[in-house]
Design a protein around this motif. Structure first.
Motif, PDB file in Angstrom:
ATOM      1  N   ILE A 194      59.956  97.340  36.768  1.00  0.00           N
ATOM      2  CA  ILE A 194      60.986  97.971  35.725  1.00  0.00           C
ATOM      3  C   ILE A 194      62.042  97.728  36.211  1.00  0.00           C
ATOM      4  CG2 ILE A 194      61.705 100.079  34.726  1.00  0.00           C
ATOM      5  CD1 ILE A 194      58.814 101.295  34.801  1.00  0.00           C
ATOM      6  N   MET A 195      62.500  98.035  37.588  1.00  0.00           N
ATOM      7  CA  MET A 195      63.883  97.773  38.311  1.00  0.00           C
ATOM      8  C   MET A 195      64.132  96.417  38.332  1.00  0.00           C
ATOM      9  SD  MET A 195      65.222  96.517  41.361  1.00  0.00           S
ATOM     10  CE  MET A 195      64.198  96.874  42.676  1.00  0.00           C
ATOM     11  N   HIS A 196      63.343  95.498  38.702  1.00  0.00           N
ATOM     12  CA  HIS A 196      63.520  94.030  38.727  1.00  0.00           C
ATOM     13  C   HIS A 196      64.004  93.666  37.034  1.00  0.00           C
ATOM     14  CE1 HIS A 196      62.596  92.276  42.586  1.00  0.00           C
ATOM     15  NE2 HIS A 196      61.974  93.456  42.704  1.00  0.00           N
ATOM     16  N   SER A 197      63.444  94.165  36.062  1.00  0.00           N
ATOM     17  CA  SER A 197      63.986  93.906  34.691  1.00  0.00           C
ATOM     18  C   SER A 197      65.313  94.354  34.422  1.00  0.00           C
ATOM     19  CB  SER A 197      62.688  94.252  33.857  1.00  0.00           C
ATOM     20  OG  SER A 197      63.062  93.831  32.654  1.00  0.00           O
ATOM     21  N   LEU A 198      65.494  95.501  34.935  1.00  0.00           N
ATOM     22  CA  LEU A 198      66.803  96.134  34.323  1.00  0.00           C
ATOM     23  C   LEU A 198      68.023  95.789  35.204  1.00  0.00           C
ATOM     24  CD1 LEU A 198      65.561  99.607  33.483  1.00  0.00           C
ATOM     25  CD2 LEU A 198      65.987  97.804  32.143  1.00  0.00           C
ATOM     26  N   ARG A 199      67.781  95.576  36.440  1.00  0.00           N
ATOM     27  CA  ARG A 199      69.093  95.419  37.185  1.00  0.00           C
ATOM     28  C   ARG A 199      69.960  94.298  36.959  1.00  0.00           C
ATOM     29  NH1 ARG A 199      66.792  93.178  43.313  1.00  0.00           N
ATOM     30  NH2 ARG A 199      65.916  91.138  42.667  1.00  0.00           N
ATOM     31  N   ARG A 200      69.552  93.156  36.285  1.00  0.00           N
ATOM     32  CA  ARG A 200      70.298  92.036  35.792  1.00  0.00           C
ATOM     33  C   ARG A 200      70.985  92.359  34.912  1.00  0.00           C
ATOM     34  NH1 ARG A 200      69.790  87.822  39.590  1.00  0.00           N
ATOM     35  NH2 ARG A 200      67.782  88.036  40.915  1.00  0.00           N
ATOM     36  N   THR A 201      70.738  93.437  34.136  1.00  0.00           N
ATOM     37  CA  THR A 201      71.511  93.510  32.692  1.00  0.00           C
ATOM     38  C   THR A 201      72.287  94.740  32.971  1.00  0.00           C
ATOM     39  OG1 THR A 201      69.654  95.219  31.760  1.00  0.00           O
ATOM     40  CG2 THR A 201      69.628  92.658  31.270  1.00  0.00           C
ATOM     41  N   ALA A 202      72.513  95.220  34.001  1.00  0.00           N
ATOM     42  CA  ALA A 202      73.180  96.604  34.223  1.00  0.00           C
ATOM     43  C   ALA A 202      74.630  96.521  33.557  1.00  0.00           C
ATOM     44  CB  ALA A 202      73.016  97.120  35.516  1.00  0.00           C
ATOM     45  N   HIS A 203      75.124  95.550  33.952  1.00  0.00           N
ATOM     46  CA  HIS A 203      76.972  95.423  33.888  1.00  0.00           C
ATOM     47  C   HIS A 203      77.074  95.146  32.255  1.00  0.00           C
ATOM     48  CE1 HIS A 203      75.161  91.176  33.504  1.00  0.00           C
ATOM     49  NE2 HIS A 203      76.209  90.833  33.020  1.00  0.00           N
ATOM     50  N   TYR A 204      76.207  95.113  31.101  1.00  0.00           N
ATOM     51  CA  TYR A 204      76.252  95.074  29.794  1.00  0.00           C
ATOM     52  C   TYR A 204      76.411  96.433  29.456  1.00  0.00           C
ATOM     53  CZ  TYR A 204      75.335  90.114  29.573  1.00  0.00           C
ATOM     54  OH  TYR A 204      75.462  88.727  29.499  1.00  0.00           O
ATOM     55  N   TYR A 205      75.971  97.397  30.132  1.00  0.00           N
ATOM     56  CA  TYR A 205      76.147  98.899  29.698  1.00  0.00           C
ATOM     57  C   TYR A 205      76.733  99.814  30.690  1.00  0.00           C
ATOM     58  CZ  TYR A 205      71.423  99.190  30.718  1.00  0.00           C
ATOM     59  OH  TYR A 205      70.023  99.011  31.426  1.00  0.00           O
ATOM     60  N   GLY A 206      77.157  99.180  31.887  1.00  0.00           N
ATOM     61  CA  GLY A 206      77.629 100.202  32.917  1.00  0.00           C
ATOM     62  C   GLY A 206      76.784 100.998  33.615  1.00  0.00           C
ATOM     63  N   SER A 207      75.461 100.862  33.711  1.00  0.00           N
ATOM     64  CA  SER A 207      74.568 101.381  34.400  1.00  0.00           C
ATOM     65  C   SER A 207      73.828 100.545  35.431  1.00  0.00           C
ATOM     66  CB  SER A 207      73.313 101.827  33.237  1.00  0.00           C
ATOM     67  OG  SER A 207      72.455 102.646  34.085  1.00  0.00           O
ATOM     68  N   ARG A 208      73.142 101.351  36.348  1.00  0.00           N
ATOM     69  CA  ARG A 208      72.610 100.853  37.593  1.00  0.00           C
ATOM     70  C   ARG A 208      71.350 101.293  37.447  1.00  0.00           C
ATOM     71  NH1 ARG A 208      74.519 103.393  42.071  1.00  0.00           N
ATOM     72  NH2 ARG A 208      75.728 105.050  41.093  1.00  0.00           N
ATOM     73  N   VAL A 209      70.348 100.590  38.530  1.00  0.00           N
ATOM     74  CA  VAL A 209      69.006 100.934  38.556  1.00  0.00           C
ATOM     75  C   VAL A 209      68.682 101.046  40.043  1.00  0.00           C
ATOM     76  CG1 VAL A 209      68.075  98.914  37.555  1.00  0.00           C
ATOM     77  CG2 VAL A 209      66.533 100.804  37.745  1.00  0.00           C
ATOM     78  N   ASN A 210      67.754 101.714  40.410  1.00  0.00           N
ATOM     79  CA  ASN A 210      67.293 101.675  41.898  1.00  0.00           C
ATOM     80  C   ASN A 210      66.170 102.444  42.079  1.00  0.00           C
ATOM     81  OD1 ASN A 210      69.891 100.436  43.635  1.00  0.00           O
ATOM     82  ND2 ASN A 210      70.706 102.049  42.225  1.00  0.00           N
ATOM     83  N   VAL A 211      65.337 102.153  43.067  1.00  0.00           N
ATOM     84  CA  VAL A 211      63.904 102.772  43.348  1.00  0.00           C
ATOM     85  C   VAL A 211      64.060 103.425  44.728  1.00  0.00           C
ATOM     86  CG1 VAL A 211      61.580 102.143  43.813  1.00  0.00           C
ATOM     87  CG2 VAL A 211      62.873 100.962  42.191  1.00  0.00           C
ATOM     88  N   ILE A 212      63.661 104.520  44.764  1.00  0.00           N
ATOM     89  CA  ILE A 212      63.167 105.323  46.036  1.00  0.00           C
ATOM     90  C   ILE A 212      61.725 105.292  46.005  1.00  0.00           C
ATOM     91  CG2 ILE A 212      63.406 107.451  47.357  1.00  0.00           C
ATOM     92  CD1 ILE A 212      66.002 108.037  45.911  1.00  0.00           C
ATOM     93  N   SER A 213      61.142 104.875  47.206  1.00  0.00           N
ATOM     94  CA  SER A 213      59.899 104.608  47.487  1.00  0.00           C
ATOM     95  C   SER A 213      59.496 105.467  48.740  1.00  0.00           C
ATOM     96  CB  SER A 213      59.203 103.430  47.987  1.00  0.00           C
ATOM     97  OG  SER A 213      59.669 102.601  46.742  1.00  0.00           O
ATOM     98  N   PRO A 214      58.798 106.813  48.682  1.00  0.00           N
ATOM     99  CA  PRO A 214      58.524 107.803  49.489  1.00  0.00           C
ATOM    100  C   PRO A 214      57.369 107.362  50.563  1.00  0.00           C
ATOM    101  CG  PRO A 214      58.852 108.847  47.550  1.00  0.00           C
ATOM    102  CD  PRO A 214      58.714 107.586  47.256  1.00  0.00           C
TER     103      PRO A 214
END
Length: 305
Positions: A194-214
């Motif tokens: 999910i993160m890989h798909s979204l991170r390259r489109t983030a600049h189109y709507y001002g959002s970021r996406v990251n993952v925390i893996s415990p």
């Protein structure tokens, strides 16, 4: 915000300024216990208005009362679309700005893995409740987050866009071999997708996406006996306090997009978390294939790549 570009790991052993997130509004799924509770408490302490969902009504109401009106509890089954929609609508209504800035897709379970379980009388249909909660629920949170972020910021880059960020909670199981239990790791590998798909489109709507893996954190996700067995082997656990700090490190820095952070034991990281820096290919065939895909994929292959 520009398109995604890998610039190396995010430094995690330095101080950061949480004043940048003060006054914002956040959502946390699975926020009444364990890591979710830690995220809620850290957000509130940083001056963020929080709306959190959980099935544990007793604990959710208790936490809301403890936080003296700085967080709102909403009963929420993350596998239920209407429940999650209600969570987001409630957060929007309570937000001082009527906007949602951050969403933490934390809700998850680690149920008995019936996919691996053997039955001498023949195969039986396995329960996939773990998939429903960990993946379907996370996809619902992702859908709702991107909808509200786009509605608030528009579909094209603008100087007026406010920083927004989706945090997906993965697991060390997405990177490590987990014997005899394929379902839970499969859902956490999917979180990375999910993160890989979204991170390259983030600049189109001002959002970021990251993952925390415990790494192992003592919460209710496993039985007490399971944690004691792990501890008896000399395993050092990560802490919920460091989880909250990791979340604020990400949110406070608008440049952090498309990274995977490992919530770790302190023996591996001075502050209990580090950027794994495993989500990009520096060179080789996969790097070439990735570049070709980004350059030549038709628009319908991905949202505004």
């Amino acid at each position: 915000m520009s398109g995604y570009k890998h610039t190396g790991p995010v430094p995690c052993d330095t101080d950061f300024d949480v004043s940048t997130v003060n006054g914002k509004t956040a959502i946390v799924t699975g926020g009444a216990n364990g890591l979710g509770e830690a995220y809620v408490r850290a957000l509130v302490q940083a001056g963020i208005s929080v709306c959190f969902g959980d099935l544990d009504v007793e604990r959710g109401n208790k936490l809301e009362n403890e936080l003296n009106g700085k967080a709102k509890f909403v009963k929420c089954d993350t596998t239920n679309w209407e429940d999650q929609l209600n969570l987001f609508e409630t957060a929007k209504a309570l937000s001082p700005s009527s906007k949602i800035h951050y969403a933490v897709a934390n809700a998850g379970i680690a149920a008995k893995d019936e996919v691996f379980e053997y039955n001498e009388f023949g195969p039986t249909k396995p329960s996939l409740k773990t998939v429903e909660v960990n993946l379907h629920g996370a996809l619902y949170t992702t859908k709702l987050s991107t909808h509200y972020f786009i509605k608030q910021n528009g579909k094209q880059p603008s100087q007026e866009q406010e920083d927004t960020c989706l945090i997906l909670i993965g697991s060390g199981a997405a990177f490590l071999d987990v014997a005899r239990g394929p379902t839970y790791p499969a859902t956490k590998w999917a979180i990375r997708g999910i993160m890989h798909s979204l991170r390259r489109t983030a600049h189109y709507y001002g959002s970021r996406v990251n993952v925390i893996s415990p790494w192992y954190v003592k919460t209710k996700i496993l039985a007490e006996e399971a944690f004691e067995q792990v501890k008896s082997k000399g395993v050092e656990f990560a802490t919920t306090e460091d989880a909250g700090s990791c979340l604020l490190r990400i949110l406070s820095d608008k440049s952090v997009n498309g990274h995977s952070f490992f919530l770790s034991a302190r023996k591996w990281a001075s502050r209990g978390y580090l950027d794994l820096d495993l989500e990009d290919y520096e060179d080789g065939l996969l790097k070439e294939i990735q570049n070709d895909q980004l350059a030549n994929a038709p628009p319908e292959a991905g949202l505004m790549i």
